[in-house]
Design a protein around this motif. Structure first.
Motif, PDB file in Angstrom:
ATOM      1  N   HIS A 146      29.179 -72.130 -19.382  1.00  0.00           N
ATOM      2  CA  HIS A 146      28.372 -73.314 -19.673  1.00  0.00           C
ATOM      3  C   HIS A 146      26.882 -73.032 -19.528  1.00  0.00           C
ATOM      4  CE1 HIS A 146      32.195 -75.497 -18.824  1.00  0.00           C
ATOM      5  NE2 HIS A 146      31.752 -76.225 -19.835  1.00  0.00           N
ATOM      6  N   GLU A 147      26.140 -73.657 -20.406  1.00  0.00           N
ATOM      7  CA  GLU A 147      24.695 -73.667 -20.245  1.00  0.00           C
ATOM      8  C   GLU A 147      24.382 -74.929 -19.448  1.00  0.00           C
ATOM      9  OE1 GLU A 147      21.361 -73.770 -23.512  1.00  0.00           O
ATOM     10  OE2 GLU A 147      22.641 -71.997 -23.668  1.00  0.00           O
ATOM     11  N   VAL A 148      23.673 -74.765 -18.323  1.00  0.00           N
ATOM     12  CA  VAL A 148      23.445 -75.892 -17.424  1.00  0.00           C
ATOM     13  C   VAL A 148      21.966 -76.229 -17.357  1.00  0.00           C
ATOM     14  CG1 VAL A 148      23.667 -76.685 -15.026  1.00  0.00           C
ATOM     15  CG2 VAL A 148      25.489 -75.333 -16.056  1.00  0.00           C
ATOM     16  N   THR A 158      11.961 -79.211 -13.970  1.00  0.00           N
ATOM     17  CA  THR A 158      11.437 -77.852 -14.127  1.00  0.00           C
ATOM     18  C   THR A 158      11.262 -77.259 -12.737  1.00  0.00           C
ATOM     19  OG1 THR A 158       9.347 -79.002 -14.468  1.00  0.00           O
ATOM     20  CG2 THR A 158      10.306 -77.930 -16.377  1.00  0.00           C
ATOM     21  N   PRO A 159      11.814 -76.062 -12.526  1.00  0.00           N
ATOM     22  CA  PRO A 159      11.736 -75.464 -11.193  1.00  0.00           C
ATOM     23  C   PRO A 159      10.287 -75.245 -10.780  1.00  0.00           C
ATOM     24  CG  PRO A 159      13.162 -74.184 -12.660  1.00  0.00           C
ATOM     25  CD  PRO A 159      12.478 -75.190 -13.494  1.00  0.00           C
ATOM     26  N   ASP A 160       9.990 -75.463  -9.498  1.00  0.00           N
ATOM     27  CA  ASP A 160       8.649 -75.173  -8.979  1.00  0.00           C
ATOM     28  C   ASP A 160       8.786 -74.166  -7.840  1.00  0.00           C
ATOM     29  OD1 ASP A 160       9.520 -76.575  -6.782  1.00  0.00           O
ATOM     30  OD2 ASP A 160       8.455 -78.412  -7.289  1.00  0.00           O
ATOM     31  N   GLU A 164      14.761 -73.409  -6.934  1.00  0.00           N
ATOM     32  CA  GLU A 164      15.225 -72.166  -7.524  1.00  0.00           C
ATOM     33  C   GLU A 164      16.538 -72.459  -8.236  1.00  0.00           C
ATOM     34  OE1 GLU A 164      15.943 -67.685  -5.701  1.00  0.00           O
ATOM     35  OE2 GLU A 164      15.769 -69.421  -4.389  1.00  0.00           O
ATOM     36  N   LEU A 165      16.701 -71.867  -9.421  1.00  0.00           N
ATOM     37  CA  LEU A 165      17.978 -72.034 -10.127  1.00  0.00           C
ATOM     38  C   LEU A 165      18.754 -70.727 -10.010  1.00  0.00           C
ATOM     39  CD1 LEU A 165      16.677 -73.944 -13.260  1.00  0.00           C
ATOM     40  CD2 LEU A 165      18.209 -74.841 -11.521  1.00  0.00           C
ATOM     41  N   LEU A 166      19.992 -70.843  -9.543  1.00  0.00           N
ATOM     42  CA  LEU A 166      20.813 -69.649  -9.312  1.00  0.00           C
ATOM     43  C   LEU A 166      22.115 -69.787 -10.088  1.00  0.00           C
ATOM     44  CD1 LEU A 166      20.384 -69.702  -5.437  1.00  0.00           C
ATOM     45  CD2 LEU A 166      19.188 -68.175  -6.989  1.00  0.00           C
ATOM     46  N   ALA A 167      22.895 -68.731 -10.077  1.00  0.00           N
ATOM     47  CA  ALA A 167      24.232 -68.719 -10.682  1.00  0.00           C
ATOM     48  C   ALA A 167      24.200 -69.274 -12.110  1.00  0.00           C
ATOM     49  CB  ALA A 167      25.218 -69.493  -9.812  1.00  0.00           C
ATOM     50  N   GLY A 168      23.330 -68.718 -12.935  1.00  0.00           N
ATOM     51  CA  GLY A 168      23.241 -69.178 -14.325  1.00  0.00           C
ATOM     52  C   GLY A 168      22.836 -70.638 -14.417  1.00  0.00           C
ATOM     53  N   ASN A 169      21.973 -71.082 -13.511  1.00  0.00           N
ATOM     54  CA  ASN A 169      21.434 -72.448 -13.462  1.00  0.00           C
ATOM     55  C   ASN A 169      22.423 -73.478 -12.912  1.00  0.00           C
ATOM     56  OD1 ASN A 169      19.168 -71.357 -14.568  1.00  0.00           O
ATOM     57  ND2 ASN A 169      19.248 -72.491 -16.499  1.00  0.00           N
ATOM     58  N   ALA A 170      23.633 -73.062 -12.538  1.00  0.00           N
ATOM     59  CA  ALA A 170      24.618 -74.028 -12.025  1.00  0.00           C
ATOM     60  C   ALA A 170      24.292 -74.465 -10.607  1.00  0.00           C
ATOM     61  CB  ALA A 170      26.026 -73.437 -12.083  1.00  0.00           C
TER      62      ALA A 170
HETATM   63  C1  LIG Z   1      18.108 -71.711 -16.975  1.00  0.00           C
HETATM   64  O1  LIG Z   1      17.126 -72.726 -17.157  1.00  0.00           O
HETATM   65  C2  LIG Z   1      15.891 -72.262 -17.678  1.00  0.00           C
HETATM   66  C3  LIG Z   1      14.941 -73.444 -17.766  1.00  0.00           C
HETATM   67  O2  LIG Z   1      14.952 -74.189 -16.623  1.00  0.00           O
HETATM   68  C4  LIG Z   1      16.103 -71.629 -19.031  1.00  0.00           C
HETATM   69  O3  LIG Z   1      14.887 -71.107 -19.501  1.00  0.00           O
HETATM   70  C5  LIG Z   1      17.137 -70.525 -18.932  1.00  0.00           C
HETATM   71  O4  LIG Z   1      17.427 -70.013 -20.206  1.00  0.00           O
HETATM   72  C6  LIG Z   1      18.422 -71.059 -18.299  1.00  0.00           C
HETATM   73  N1  LIG Z   1      19.351 -69.970 -18.097  1.00  0.00           N
HETATM   74  C7  LIG Z   1      20.637 -70.041 -18.452  1.00  0.00           C
HETATM   75  C8  LIG Z   1      21.483 -68.838 -18.148  1.00  0.00           C
HETATM   76  O5  LIG Z   1      21.120 -71.036 -18.979  1.00  0.00           O
END
Ligand SMILES: *[C@@H]1O[C@H](CO)[C@@H](O)[C@H](O)[C@H]1NC(C)=O
Ligand SMILES: *[C@@H]1O[C@H](CO)[C@@H](O)[C@H](O)[C@H]1NC(C)=O
Ligand SMILES: *[C@@H]1O[C@H](CO)[C@@H](O)[C@H](O)[C@H]1NC(C)=O
Ligand SMILES: *[C@@H]1O[C@H](CO)[C@@H](O)[C@H](O)[C@H]1NC(C)=O
Ligand SMILES: *[C@@H]1O[C@H](CO)[C@@H](O)[C@H](O)[C@H]1NC(C)=O
Length: 336
Positions: A146-148, A158-160, A164-170
């Motif tokens: 999944h794209e999250v 939007t991350p500041d 932090e976004l980890l594990a493919g943004n999940a």
């Molecule tokens: C995670 O989110 C960022 C934007 O917040 C995006 O640029 C990036 O492509 C995303 N990564 C995945 C693996 O979906």
């Protein structure tokens, strides 16, 4: 002990509901409005992010045209294709059939329940948010394919420097929470060529929980009354509910299912204390957050019925009836 009972009842009733409604396997739902003769059919369950075909049919001579109304949008034709975005858990779907010759029309409405496979959950080891402490949210139900993306109060997040976004943004990780991080969080999940679905949300809040019990202050013996524990935390995500009976377990028959307590008291002229305890999901003495709602209920006197002399055989009948009432009482444990 209460916890175990609650769990068992809940599981039994859920299984029963699943079995009765056919949720255990996908099935075809179709609903007919007796007065209109219009049938709206679709494959059940309807799932957020997944396209569902709805068909409207009726019998018109020579033929009908159909008009759908869904969330204030109007669509013509006997078939409707809809991809729920996950923002609603149920919607009203209306179909109107118009006889092309006579111009007569009939309308039918069904309420469609939408299942959501995605929800915002707390990262493991986190029970509730605390200012100046780290915190982690997870987009539950999403996997690597999944794209999250994350949303706070309806706005794309939007991350500041503190997030932090980890594990493919999940996983959304806060290094140190600030009061301004409070808000309503949702994630969206989509796979290749699939539609975006919003998850069930989570309210990140630093305020204490408020708990109260709805229901009457006085009840009649031998009649069922429903009490509901009202809380402003997210049940099963950041809090769990249990019921306690300080000063004595209620007499009569009762059923407890999460927030809902149904009680049929047998003993008149008494007071019963009800406590709804809300606690953080994990049992951890050092990281415990809890709140209680309290209510005292008075059981009134037996209603007065016209009296007649009671003969010996009537007394026997009466005690048989009481046994039957008890059995019925037990059955209440398993109904909704
Ligand atoms: C995670 O989110 C960022 C934007 O917040 C995006 O640029 C990036 O492509 C995303 N990564 C995945 C693996 O979906
Ligand atoms: C819904 O209808 C479309 C177009 O008629 C069809 O291609 C698709 O297979 C249908 N989907 C289901 C689940 O019946
Ligand atoms: C719950 O409601 C109370 C009273 O309305 C409020 O003060 C408190 O901030 C709320 N807490 C949460 C977690 O929403
Ligand atoms: C109910 O709770 C109140 C206040 O805590 C207490 O004074 C009273 O004795 C309790 N009543 C019963 C029947 O347990
Ligand atoms: C309880 O929670 C605290 C703070 O999150 C943590 O440091 C501690 O290891 C936990 N204890 C247990 C027994 O899980």
């Amino acid at each position: 002990m209460q916890g175990t009972m609650q769990f068992d009842f809940e599981r039994l009733s859920i299984l029963l509901v699943l079995a009765l409604t056919g949720y255990l396997s996908p099935s075809c739902a179709s609903e007919t409005n007796d007065h209109s003769g219009i049938t709206i059919s679709y494959l059940d369950p309807v799932t957020a992010g997944v396209r569902t075909n709805f068909t409207c049919s009726s019998t018109c001579i020579p033929q009908c045209t159909y008009v759908w109304v869904l969330k204030d949008r109007t669509v013509e034709g006997s078939m409707l294709f809809w991809i729920p975005d996950g923002l609603e858990s149920s919607v009203d779907l209306q179909c109107t059939a118009v006889n092309t010759e006579s111009g007569q029309s009939e309308t039918s409405t069904v309420t469609v329940e939408v299942e959501n496979p995605f929800s915002v959950q707390l990262g493991s080891g986190y029970f509730f948010p605390t200012v100046n402490q780290p915190f982690t949210l997870i987009c539950g139900g999403a996997n690597r394919e999944h794209e999250v993306a994350w949303y706070k109060d309806g706005q794309a997040l939007t991350p500041d420097s503190r997030t932090e976004l980890l594990a493919g943004n999940a996983t959304l990780r806060f290094s140190s929470l600030l009061p301004s991080d409070g808000g309503f969080y949702r994630c969206t999940a989509s796979r290749l060529n699939e539609n975006v679905a919003f998850s069930l949300g989570y309210l990140l809040n630093f305020e204490p929980w408020a708990v109260s019990i709805s229901g009457p202050d006085t009840v009649q013996p031998d009649s069922q009354t429903t009490f509901i524990c009202l809380v402003n935390c997210t049940i099963r995500v950041d809090c769990l509910i249990s019921w306690q009976f300080k000063g004595g377990f209620p007499s009569g028959s009762l059923s407890i299912r999460g927030r809902i307590f149904k009680w049929t008291p047998f003993t008149p002229r008494m007071f019963q204390n009800l406590t709804c305890v809300v606690e953080s999901v994990e049992e951890n003495e050092t990281a415990e957050r809890s709140a209680e709602g309290f209510k005292t209920v008075e059981v009134l006197d037996m209603p007065v019925y016209p009296t007649a002399p009671v003969s010996g055989s009537d007394v026997v009948k009466l005690s048989t009836m009481l046994v039957m009432v008890c059995c019925l009482g037990l059955q209440f444990l398993f109904d909704s």
